[in-house]
Design a protein around this motif. Sequence first.
Motif, PDB file in Angstrom:
ATOM      1  N   VAL A   1      -1.291   2.500   4.545  1.00  0.00           N
ATOM      2  CA  VAL A   1      -1.456   3.876   4.070  1.00  0.00           C
ATOM      3  C   VAL A   1      -2.167   3.829   2.720  1.00  0.00           C
ATOM      4  N   LEU A   2      -3.286   4.539   2.622  1.00  0.00           N
ATOM      5  CA  LEU A   2      -4.036   4.623   1.372  1.00  0.00           C
ATOM      6  C   LEU A   2      -3.854   6.016   0.794  1.00  0.00           C
ATOM      7  N   VAL A   3      -3.184   6.112  -0.333  1.00  0.00           N
ATOM      8  CA  VAL A   3      -2.965   7.397  -0.984  1.00  0.00           C
ATOM      9  C   VAL A   3      -4.250   7.836  -1.680  1.00  0.00           C
ATOM     10  N   LEU A   4      -4.643   9.081  -1.446  1.00  0.00           N
ATOM     11  CA  LEU A   4      -5.829   9.648  -2.091  1.00  0.00           C
ATOM     12  C   LEU A   4      -5.393  10.985  -2.691  1.00  0.00           C
ATOM     13  N   THR A   5      -5.293  11.031  -4.014  1.00  0.00           N
ATOM     14  CA  THR A   5      -4.659  12.177  -4.658  1.00  0.00           C
ATOM     15  C   THR A   5      -5.312  12.502  -5.997  1.00  0.00           C
ATOM     16  N   THR A   6      -4.962  13.658  -6.537  1.00  0.00           N
ATOM     17  CA  THR A   6      -5.426  14.021  -7.881  1.00  0.00           C
ATOM     18  C   THR A   6      -4.386  13.650  -8.926  1.00  0.00           C
ATOM     19  N   TYR A   7      -3.212  13.195  -8.492  1.00  0.00           N
ATOM     20  CA  TYR A   7      -2.103  12.930  -9.410  1.00  0.00           C
ATOM     21  C   TYR A   7      -2.016  11.442  -9.754  1.00  0.00           C
ATOM     22  N   ASP A   8      -1.941  11.154 -11.050  1.00  0.00           N
ATOM     23  CA  ASP A   8      -1.855   9.749 -11.462  1.00  0.00           C
ATOM     24  C   ASP A   8      -0.734   9.506 -12.458  1.00  0.00           C
ATOM     25  N   SER A   9       0.336  10.294 -12.368  1.00  0.00           N
ATOM     26  CA  SER A   9       1.478  10.066 -13.258  1.00  0.00           C
ATOM     27  C   SER A   9       2.212   8.801 -12.819  1.00  0.00           C
ATOM     28  N   ASP A  10       2.931   8.177 -13.755  1.00  0.00           N
ATOM     29  CA  ASP A  10       3.681   6.959 -13.436  1.00  0.00           C
ATOM     30  C   ASP A  10       4.642   7.191 -12.279  1.00  0.00           C
ATOM     31  N   SER A  11       5.334   8.333 -12.289  1.00  0.00           N
ATOM     32  CA  SER A  11       6.333   8.582 -11.251  1.00  0.00           C
ATOM     33  C   SER A  11       5.676   8.733  -9.883  1.00  0.00           C
ATOM     34  N   ASP A  12       4.540   9.424  -9.813  1.00  0.00           N
ATOM     35  CA  ASP A  12       3.839   9.582  -8.539  1.00  0.00           C
ATOM     36  C   ASP A  12       3.377   8.233  -7.999  1.00  0.00           C
ATOM     37  N   ILE A  13       2.799   7.433  -8.880  1.00  0.00           N
ATOM     38  CA  ILE A  13       2.279   6.131  -8.472  1.00  0.00           C
ATOM     39  C   ILE A  13       3.403   5.234  -7.955  1.00  0.00           C
ATOM     40  N   LEU A  14       4.474   5.126  -8.723  1.00  0.00           N
ATOM     41  CA  LEU A  14       5.564   4.239  -8.333  1.00  0.00           C
ATOM     42  C   LEU A  14       6.277   4.711  -7.078  1.00  0.00           C
ATOM     43  N   ARG A  15       6.464   6.017  -6.942  1.00  0.00           N
ATOM     44  CA  ARG A  15       7.110   6.547  -5.732  1.00  0.00           C
ATOM     45  C   ARG A  15       6.281   6.206  -4.501  1.00  0.00           C
ATOM     46  N   ALA A  16       4.982   6.341  -4.620  1.00  0.00           N
ATOM     47  CA  ALA A  16       4.101   6.059  -3.479  1.00  0.00           C
ATOM     48  C   ALA A  16       4.143   4.578  -3.107  1.00  0.00           C
ATOM     49  N   ILE A  17       4.084   3.714  -4.100  1.00  0.00           N
ATOM     50  CA  ILE A  17       4.089   2.274  -3.831  1.00  0.00           C
ATOM     51  C   ILE A  17       5.445   1.839  -3.293  1.00  0.00           C
ATOM     52  N   GLU A  18       6.522   2.379  -3.857  1.00  0.00           N
ATOM     53  CA  GLU A  18       7.848   2.052  -3.353  1.00  0.00           C
ATOM     54  C   GLU A  18       8.026   2.522  -1.912  1.00  0.00           C
ATOM     55  N   ALA A  19       7.348   3.604  -1.550  1.00  0.00           N
ATOM     56  CA  ALA A  19       7.446   4.121  -0.178  1.00  0.00           C
ATOM     57  C   ALA A  19       6.659   3.255   0.801  1.00  0.00           C
ATOM     58  N   GLY A  20       5.778   2.405   0.272  1.00  0.00           N
ATOM     59  CA  GLY A  20       5.033   1.502   1.140  1.00  0.00           C
ATOM     60  C   GLY A  20       3.536   1.687   1.157  1.00  0.00           C
ATOM     61  N   ALA A  21       2.996   2.533   0.264  1.00  0.00           N
ATOM     62  CA  ALA A  21       1.544   2.721   0.215  1.00  0.00           C
ATOM     63  C   ALA A  21       0.861   1.400  -0.139  1.00  0.00           C
ATOM     64  N   THR A  22      -0.214   1.088   0.579  1.00  0.00           N
ATOM     65  CA  THR A  22      -0.941  -0.152   0.355  1.00  0.00           C
ATOM     66  C   THR A  22      -2.009   0.020  -0.714  1.00  0.00           C
ATOM     67  N   GLY A  23      -2.443   1.266  -0.906  1.00  0.00           N
ATOM     68  CA  GLY A  23      -3.455   1.538  -1.916  1.00  0.00           C
ATOM     69  C   GLY A  23      -3.240   2.903  -2.540  1.00  0.00           C
ATOM     70  N   TYR A  24      -3.853   3.113  -3.708  1.00  0.00           N
ATOM     71  CA  TYR A  24      -3.676   4.375  -4.438  1.00  0.00           C
ATOM     72  C   TYR A  24      -4.973   4.665  -5.175  1.00  0.00           C
ATOM     73  N   LEU A  25      -5.690   5.686  -4.701  1.00  0.00           N
ATOM     74  CA  LEU A  25      -6.949   6.087  -5.330  1.00  0.00           C
ATOM     75  C   LEU A  25      -6.887   7.547  -5.749  1.00  0.00           C
ATOM     76  N   LEU A  26      -7.674   7.883  -6.759  1.00  0.00           N
ATOM     77  CA  LEU A  26      -7.779   9.268  -7.183  1.00  0.00           C
ATOM     78  C   LEU A  26      -8.970   9.917  -6.476  1.00  0.00           C
ATOM     79  N   LYS A  27      -8.877  11.231  -6.274  1.00  0.00           N
ATOM     80  CA  LYS A  27      -9.902  11.929  -5.497  1.00  0.00           C
ATOM     81  C   LYS A  27     -11.256  11.984  -6.192  1.00  0.00           C
TER      82      LYS A  27
END
Length: 214
Positions: free
Chosen positions: A80-106
């Motif tokens: 799962v590759l997260v593609l979002t406008t949000y880059d707060s610490d809590s958003d990033i960590l929640r996504a990675i803890e949930a199992g996201a393999t990647g995290y990019l901003l839109k």
Amino acid sequence: MKRIRLIIADDHPVVRAGLQGMLASQPDFEIVGEATNGAEAVALVVALQPDLVLMDLRMATMDGVAATAQIRRQLPTLPVLVLTTYDSDSDILRAIEAGATGYLLKDAPRDQLFSAIRDVAQGKSALAPTVMTRLQTRLHSSGGDGLSVRELEVLTHVARGSSNKQIARHLHISEATVKSHLIHIFSKLGVTDRTAAVMVALERGLLSMETDRE
């Protein structure tokens, strides 16, 4: 050439249309489905068995974090590759803890998005430079003794009770690599076993108790 079958999950029609047009320019990408919320994304993933999901975070009915966690529980090897406008610490960590393999901003450049999709489809992590910086800063400030993002991912799965084999399958790496990461984690945290590593990580704020409930 192997095509990468994608599902786009985003609640904004304009964003979905923009991604459709952008990704259509690449001969190895194929959009097989679109979801307007997390619940639809989970249902589509189960029905269509894509190679990768592009996941927005903030959606109605079920957000991207909850959808990612559910997808990874049902299909542990699906990236799962997260593609979002949000880059707060809590958003990033929640996504990675949930199992996201990647995290990019839109606002990421097209080429960066294309590369991230190909990397994630091959089992690699893909993090936006700003996201990587935030994670490293958080790890260092919380006493992480230099744990890498991948080591933190391994430790998160250890906290959930996963075996080396399960961790390897989930992160698309070999069991030998998992063992190597654990050796480095034990050394950096000054411990000798998995339980102690998790306890120290919890004490230092590297992991939260929510990890165990994913």
